[in-house]
Design a protein around this motif. Structure first.
Motif, PDB file in Angstrom:
ATOM      1  N   GLY A  87       0.818  -1.213   0.000  1.00 13.76           N
ATOM      2  CA  GLY A  87       0.000   0.000   0.000  1.00 13.76           C
ATOM      3  C   GLY A  87       0.846   1.256   0.000  1.00 13.76           C
ATOM      4  N   ALA A  88       1.975   1.231   0.744  1.00 21.60           N
ATOM      5  CA  ALA A  88       2.864   2.393   0.768  1.00 21.60           C
ATOM      6  C   ALA A  88       3.494   2.615  -0.610  1.00 21.60           C
ATOM      7  N   SER A  89       3.886   1.533  -1.273  1.00 24.36           N
ATOM      8  CA  SER A  89       4.456   1.648  -2.618  1.00 24.36           C
ATOM      9  C   SER A  89       3.411   2.172  -3.598  1.00 24.36           C
ATOM     10  N   PHE A  90       2.205   1.656  -3.483  1.00 29.67           N
ATOM     11  CA  PHE A  90       1.099   2.103  -4.331  1.00 29.67           C
ATOM     12  C   PHE A  90       0.809   3.584  -4.081  1.00 29.67           C
ATOM     13  N   PHE A  91       0.865   4.005  -2.814  1.00 25.45           N
ATOM     14  CA  PHE A  91       0.639   5.403  -2.468  1.00 25.45           C
ATOM     15  C   PHE A  91       1.733   6.295  -3.049  1.00 25.45           C
ATOM     16  N   LEU A  92       2.978   5.840  -2.987  1.00 24.03           N
ATOM     17  CA  LEU A  92       4.079   6.600  -3.576  1.00 24.03           C
ATOM     18  C   LEU A  92       3.880   6.744  -5.084  1.00 24.03           C
ATOM     19  N   LEU A  93       3.513   5.662  -5.735  1.00 26.55           N
ATOM     20  CA  LEU A  93       3.259   5.701  -7.179  1.00 26.55           C
ATOM     21  C   LEU A  93       2.096   6.634  -7.511  1.00 26.55           C
ATOM     22  N   SER A  94       1.022   6.577  -6.733  1.00 24.05           N
ATOM     23  CA  SER A  94      -0.123   7.453  -7.004  1.00 24.05           C
ATOM     24  C   SER A  94       0.225   8.912  -6.738  1.00 24.05           C
ATOM     25  N   THR A  95       1.088   9.166  -5.767  1.00 27.45           N
ATOM     26  CA  THR A  95       1.522  10.540  -5.511  1.00 27.45           C
ATOM     27  C   THR A  95       2.331  11.081  -6.688  1.00 27.45           C
ATOM     28  N   VAL A  96       3.207  10.253  -7.239  1.00 27.73           N
ATOM     29  CA  VAL A  96       4.006  10.667  -8.396  1.00 27.73           C
ATOM     30  C   VAL A  96       3.098  10.946  -9.599  1.00 27.73           C
ATOM     31  N   ILE A  97       2.119  10.085  -9.819  1.00 23.85           N
ATOM     32  CA  ILE A  97       1.199  10.275 -10.943  1.00 23.85           C
ATOM     33  C   ILE A  97       0.384  11.562 -10.759  1.00 23.85           C
ATOM     34  N   THR A  98      -0.091  11.792  -9.539  1.00 28.10           N
ATOM     35  CA  THR A  98      -0.870  12.999  -9.269  1.00 28.10           C
ATOM     36  C   THR A  98      -0.022  14.249  -9.466  1.00 28.10           C
ATOM     37  N   ARG A  99       1.193  14.214  -8.966  1.00 21.93           N
ATOM     38  CA  ARG A  99       2.102  15.365  -9.109  1.00 21.93           C
ATOM     39  C   ARG A  99       2.378  15.655 -10.593  1.00 21.93           C
ATOM     40  N   ARG A 100       2.631  14.609 -11.349  1.00 23.30           N
ATOM     41  CA  ARG A 100       2.899  14.771 -12.778  1.00 23.30           C
ATOM     42  C   ARG A 100       1.697  15.370 -13.506  1.00 23.30           C
ATOM     43  N   SER A 101       0.505  14.934 -13.127  1.00 23.21           N
ATOM     44  CA  SER A 101      -0.713  15.449 -13.737  1.00 23.21           C
ATOM     45  C   SER A 101      -0.909  16.929 -13.409  1.00 23.21           C
ATOM     46  N   ASN A 133      -5.642   7.363  -5.229  1.00 22.01           N
ATOM     47  CA  ASN A 133      -5.079   7.827  -3.959  1.00 22.01           C
ATOM     48  C   ASN A 133      -5.807   7.228  -2.762  1.00 22.01           C
ATOM     49  N   VAL A 134      -7.119   7.223  -2.801  1.00 23.96           N
ATOM     50  CA  VAL A 134      -7.895   6.691  -1.679  1.00 23.96           C
ATOM     51  C   VAL A 134      -7.683   5.183  -1.527  1.00 23.96           C
ATOM     52  N   CYS A 135      -7.655   4.456  -2.628  1.00 24.56           N
ATOM     53  CA  CYS A 135      -7.432   3.002  -2.559  1.00 24.56           C
ATOM     54  C   CYS A 135      -6.053   2.685  -1.996  1.00 24.56           C
ATOM     55  N   SER A 136      -5.053   3.458  -2.377  1.00 25.37           N
ATOM     56  CA  SER A 136      -3.715   3.185  -1.868  1.00 25.37           C
ATOM     57  C   SER A 136      -3.619   3.482  -0.378  1.00 25.37           C
ATOM     58  N   ILE A 137      -4.260   4.541   0.078  1.00 23.45           N
ATOM     59  CA  ILE A 137      -4.251   4.841   1.516  1.00 23.45           C
ATOM     60  C   ILE A 137      -5.029   3.778   2.283  1.00 23.45           C
ATOM     61  N   ALA A 138      -6.149   3.318   1.739  1.00 23.90           N
ATOM     62  CA  ALA A 138      -6.927   2.266   2.402  1.00 23.90           C
ATOM     63  C   ALA A 138      -6.137   0.966   2.472  1.00 23.90           C
ATOM     64  N   MET A 139      -5.419   0.653   1.419  1.00 26.19           N
ATOM     65  CA  MET A 139      -4.592  -0.564   1.407  1.00 26.19           C
ATOM     66  C   MET A 139      -3.489  -0.463   2.456  1.00 26.19           C
ATOM     67  N   MET A 140      -2.881   0.688   2.563  1.00 26.48           N
ATOM     68  CA  MET A 140      -1.826   0.891   3.547  1.00 26.48           C
ATOM     69  C   MET A 140      -2.402   0.832   4.966  1.00 26.48           C
ATOM     70  N   ALA A 141      -3.553   1.446   5.192  1.00 23.71           N
ATOM     71  CA  ALA A 141      -4.179   1.418   6.516  1.00 23.71           C
ATOM     72  C   ALA A 141      -4.613   0.003   6.894  1.00 23.71           C
ATOM     73  N   GLY A 142      -5.160  -0.731   5.933  1.00 25.43           N
ATOM     74  CA  GLY A 142      -5.561  -2.124   6.213  1.00 25.43           C
ATOM     75  C   GLY A 142      -4.371  -2.986   6.587  1.00 25.43           C
ATOM     76  N   GLY A 143      -3.275  -2.847   5.853  1.00 24.65           N
ATOM     77  CA  GLY A 143      -2.073  -3.611   6.187  1.00 24.65           C
ATOM     78  C   GLY A 143      -1.526  -3.253   7.547  1.00 24.65           C
ATOM     79  N   GLY A 144      -1.551  -1.966   7.881  1.00 30.24           N
ATOM     80  CA  GLY A 144      -1.087  -1.540   9.202  1.00 30.24           C
ATOM     81  C   GLY A 144      -1.966  -2.075  10.320  1.00 30.24           C
ATOM     82  N   MET A 145      -3.274  -2.097  10.090  1.00 35.58           N
ATOM     83  CA  MET A 145      -4.180  -2.622  11.114  1.00 35.58           C
ATOM     84  C   MET A 145      -4.002  -4.125  11.286  1.00 35.58           C
ATOM     85  N   LEU A 146      -3.817  -4.842  10.188  1.00 36.47           N
ATOM     86  CA  LEU A 146      -3.588  -6.286  10.306  1.00 36.47           C
ATOM     87  C   LEU A 146      -2.307  -6.566  11.086  1.00 36.47           C
TER      88      LEU A 146
END
Length: 173
Positions: free
Chosen positions: A38-52, A91-104
């Motif tokens: 999820g953290a990697s996905f969030f980093l990738l989504s941040t880069v894509i958003t910044r580029r856009s 962005n929301v999916c990546s944060i949710a994935m990261m939060a779910g992994g942290g909670m597990l």
């Protein structure tokens, strides 16, 4: 006549690793895998958003010899909205994935069996000598008493309404 023995508590299945405290144990690495994905996905989504955003900013700035009184009019609202929705969803999916992994990881859950054991343990089904059937019967009894109380209240309310429609001698008004 044979006597029935009381049910024995069910022992939890053996764990994957005996060392729970170490963050480098195989169990902990497995649990943190979803968090890091999820953290990697969030980093990738941040880069894509910044580029856009940078691309959009470059489109709206005037060129060097272009007068600033005439803005760029090449704007497709539907396409821009679709792109914004996609970026927000990623962005929301990546944060949710990261939060779910942290909670597990925080709740020490690494498989579906672990999750079932923790949830059923919290409900008092496993480890207390009760089976799922006993727990279901107890839930049915509770639900039946709640519904009986509700029916009694409705019956009293209907009788109260009928009494109010009659006068003091009992004759209808």
């Amino acid at each position: 006549m044979p006597t029935a023995e009381p049910p024995k508590p069910v022992a939890p299945p053996p764990q994957e690793s005996a060392s729970y405290g170490s963050i480098t144990s195989p169990r902990s690495r497995k649990q943190l895998g979803l968090f890091f994905a999820g953290a990697s996905f969030f980093l990738l989504s941040t880069v894509i958003t910044r580029r856009s955003l940078v691309r959009r900013y470059k489109e709206i700035t005037p060129k060097f010899y272009q007068p600033n009184t005439r803005p760029n009019t090449s704007f497709n609202a539907g396409l821009e909205a679709f792109e914004a929705l996609n970026l927000a969803t990623v962005n929301v999916c990546s944060i949710a994935m990261m939060a779910g992994g942290g909670m597990l990881w925080a709740f020490d859950i690494s498989s579906m069996d672990d999750m079932r054991r923790k949830i059923r343990g919290g409900l008092g089904i496993d480890g207390s000598g009760r089976s799922e059937k006993d727990a279901e019967e107890e839930m049915e009894e509770w639900l039946a008493t709640v519904l009986a109380r509700k029916e009694e209240k409705e019956r009293r309310r209907k009788e109260g309404v009928e009494e109010k429609r009659t006068n003091e001698r009992g004759a209808p008004r």
